[in-house]
Design an enzyme around this catalytic site. Structure first.
Site, PDB file in Angstrom:
ATOM      1  N   ASP A  12       0.273   0.165  -5.195  1.00 36.68           N
ATOM      2  CA  ASP A  12      -0.837   0.689  -4.802  1.00 36.68           C
ATOM      3  C   ASP A  12      -2.255   0.348  -5.533  1.00 36.68           C
ATOM      4  OD1 ASP A  12      -1.259   2.948  -2.535  1.00 36.68           O
ATOM      5  OD2 ASP A  12      -2.833   3.056  -4.018  1.00 36.68           O
TER       6      ASP A  12
ATOM      7  N   GLY B 158       4.822   6.706  -1.408  1.00 36.23           N
ATOM      8  CA  GLY B 158       6.201   5.868  -1.790  1.00 36.23           C
ATOM      9  C   GLY B 158       7.078   6.293  -0.548  1.00 36.23           C
TER      10      GLY B 158
ATOM     11  N   ASP C 277      -0.297  -7.250 -11.720  1.00 37.44           N
ATOM     12  CA  ASP C 277       0.998  -7.150 -12.398  1.00 37.44           C
ATOM     13  C   ASP C 277       1.387  -8.644 -11.821  1.00 37.44           C
ATOM     14  OD1 ASP C 277       3.916  -7.419 -12.599  1.00 37.44           O
ATOM     15  OD2 ASP C 277       3.791  -4.995 -13.157  1.00 37.44           O
TER      16      ASP C 277
ATOM     17  N   CYS D 240       0.818  -1.222   0.007  1.00 39.82           N
ATOM     18  CA  CYS D 240       0.025   0.152   0.034  1.00 39.82           C
ATOM     19  C   CYS D 240       1.098   1.324   0.122  1.00 39.82           C
ATOM     20  CB  CYS D 240      -0.920   0.081   1.323  1.00 39.82           C
ATOM     21  SG  CYS D 240      -1.967  -1.518   1.608  1.00 39.82           S
TER      22      CYS D 240
ATOM     23  N   CYS E 151      -1.623   4.410  10.488  1.00 42.70           N
ATOM     24  CA  CYS E 151      -1.486   5.473  11.262  1.00 42.70           C
ATOM     25  C   CYS E 151      -2.645   5.737  12.404  1.00 42.70           C
ATOM     26  CB  CYS E 151      -1.098   6.624  10.564  1.00 42.70           C
ATOM     27  SG  CYS E 151      -2.218   6.939   9.398  1.00 42.70           S
TER      28      CYS E 151
END
Length: 387
Positions: free
Chosen positions: A247, A229, A274, A225, A340
């Site tokens: 992401d 970056g 991917d 996630c 967070c």
């Protein structure tokens, strides 16, 4: 702009925010329409707006209304300033107080702490005796922190370079890479150290999370996630690893190649679907979407826009991500779950539920940080897949 004119500008911006316009958009629109405002004016107005958003409940009570005027008026009163000198109605100054604005009331407990009523029980349970001090800390501006890019310099050299440009810093104990800016933070982006990738803006608690991750040269690592970056760049600076960033919204990573080049590190971007994201990886970091309650000093809108329904949705997303990334970790490898958030239901509650429904995993480390530690509120649970 005069101080009173700055108050009028903040009032107008806050009214637009209270009407549903995102804060950054409201500030940007005002700036574009106010070419007369210098950089000092823009910074002062921005500070007024964000101070009001952090303290929305208490300022509204002290100002007599939850309006732009009420918030700015309440902020002045809470700071002990004489409002009559600024709310004069002369020139570009706000009109004098009237009606309910003339009868301010002292904020009650949760109002004084600027805590949403519905979240208070969960925050009390999660924070215990730290509830009131943490909520008080969230009412104030966050410190400005830099991460020293150890791939290019060290903390002492970076501090000296910044000092030569008038930017004063001090080491912060949360991480060996952390510098707290104590003077002239607005000069940062023009400094050579920033432009040439020797320092990067990053909260000290976020740096502490990266410092707690097990990284060895050659490890295959996935930042699942990644967002903008920041943690990817911090991991890449710590060790020569094979690092991929992913992401759900690849647009969030659009600036990552430029930032990585500036920092002198390599990060591979992976789009959803991917094949390269299938693993196995030595470490997967899942810094999941969350309430953001640990970073309300920086993003105070989130405190007031969060709802019980949105919190339940976020917890479902967190649970899903844990189940998605677990199979990507090799036997003996690690899964790092981070938020967070200050809420236990988003933190240990999630990993405990994961461990109950998923066999073959062991918790090896846990880190809980609140604003009382100096940075944002962060949580990390490091899990190891049994080999």
């Amino acid at each position: 702009m005069t101080p009173a004119a700055r108050l009028s500008a903040a009032i107008g911006i806050l009214d637009r925010i209270l009407g549903g316009t995102p804060a950054e958009q409201a500030l940007t629109n005002w700036g574009r329409a106010s070419r007369f405002a210098g950089s000092g004016d823009r910074a002062a107005v921005r500070d007024l707006v964000f101070d009001a958003l952090r303290c929305r409940r208490s300022f509204a009570r002290a100002g007599g209304a939850e309006t732009g005027r009420g918030l700015v008026l309440g902020g002045l009163r809470m700071a002990g300033q004489e409002v009559g000198d600024l709310f004069t109605g002369e020139g570009h100054a706000p009109a004098p107080p009237a009606g309910s604005e003339l009868k301010p009331q002292a904020p009650a407990e949760l109002e004084a702490l600027d805590c949403p009523d519905w979240l208070a029980p969960a925050l009390r349970d999660s924070l215990g005796a730290d509830f009131a001090p943490v909520m008080e800390a969230l009412r104030h501006r966050a410190p400005v922190f830099l991460r020293v890019n150890l791939a290019r310099t060290d903390r002492a050299a970076a501090a000296a370079e910044l000092a030569a440009e008038g930017i004063v810093t001090q080491p912060h104990p949360l991480a060996e890479t952390a510098l707290e800016v104590t003077e002239n933070p607005r000069r940062l982006q023009a400094s050579a150290a920033y432009r040439e990738g020797r320092v990067e803006l990053q909260d000290a608690a976020s740096q502490a999370i990266v410092a707690a991750l097990p990284l060895a040269p050659g490890d295959r690592v996935l930042d699942y996630c990644a967002g903008g970056g920041g943690k990817s760049l911090a991991m890449a600076a710590r060790a020569p690893i094979d690092l991929s960033a992913h992401d759900a919204d690849p647009r969030r990573m659009r600036d990552l190649p430029e930032r990585a080049a500036r920092a002198g590190v390599k990060v591979r971007r992976l789009a959803p679907g991917d094949p390269a994201r299938r693993g196995p990886f030595d470490l997967v970091l899942a810094d999941v979407p969350c309430s953001g309650s640990g970073s309300w000093r920086r993003a105070p809108e989130g405190k007031w826009s969060l709802t019980p329904e949105r919190l339940a949705e976020l917890r479902a997303i967190q649970s899903t991500i844990l189940d998605e990334v677990a199979p990507l970790v090799r036997p003996g490898g690690h899964l790092a779950y981070a938020t967070c958030s200050l809420l236990a239901s988003e933190n240990a509650g999630q990993t405990e539920a994961f461990l109950e429904r998923t066999s073959g995993w062991t918790r090896v480390h846990q880190l809980r940080l609140t604003p009382l530690d100096g940075g944002d509120g962060f949580f990390l649970d490091l899990l190891q897949r049994n080999g």
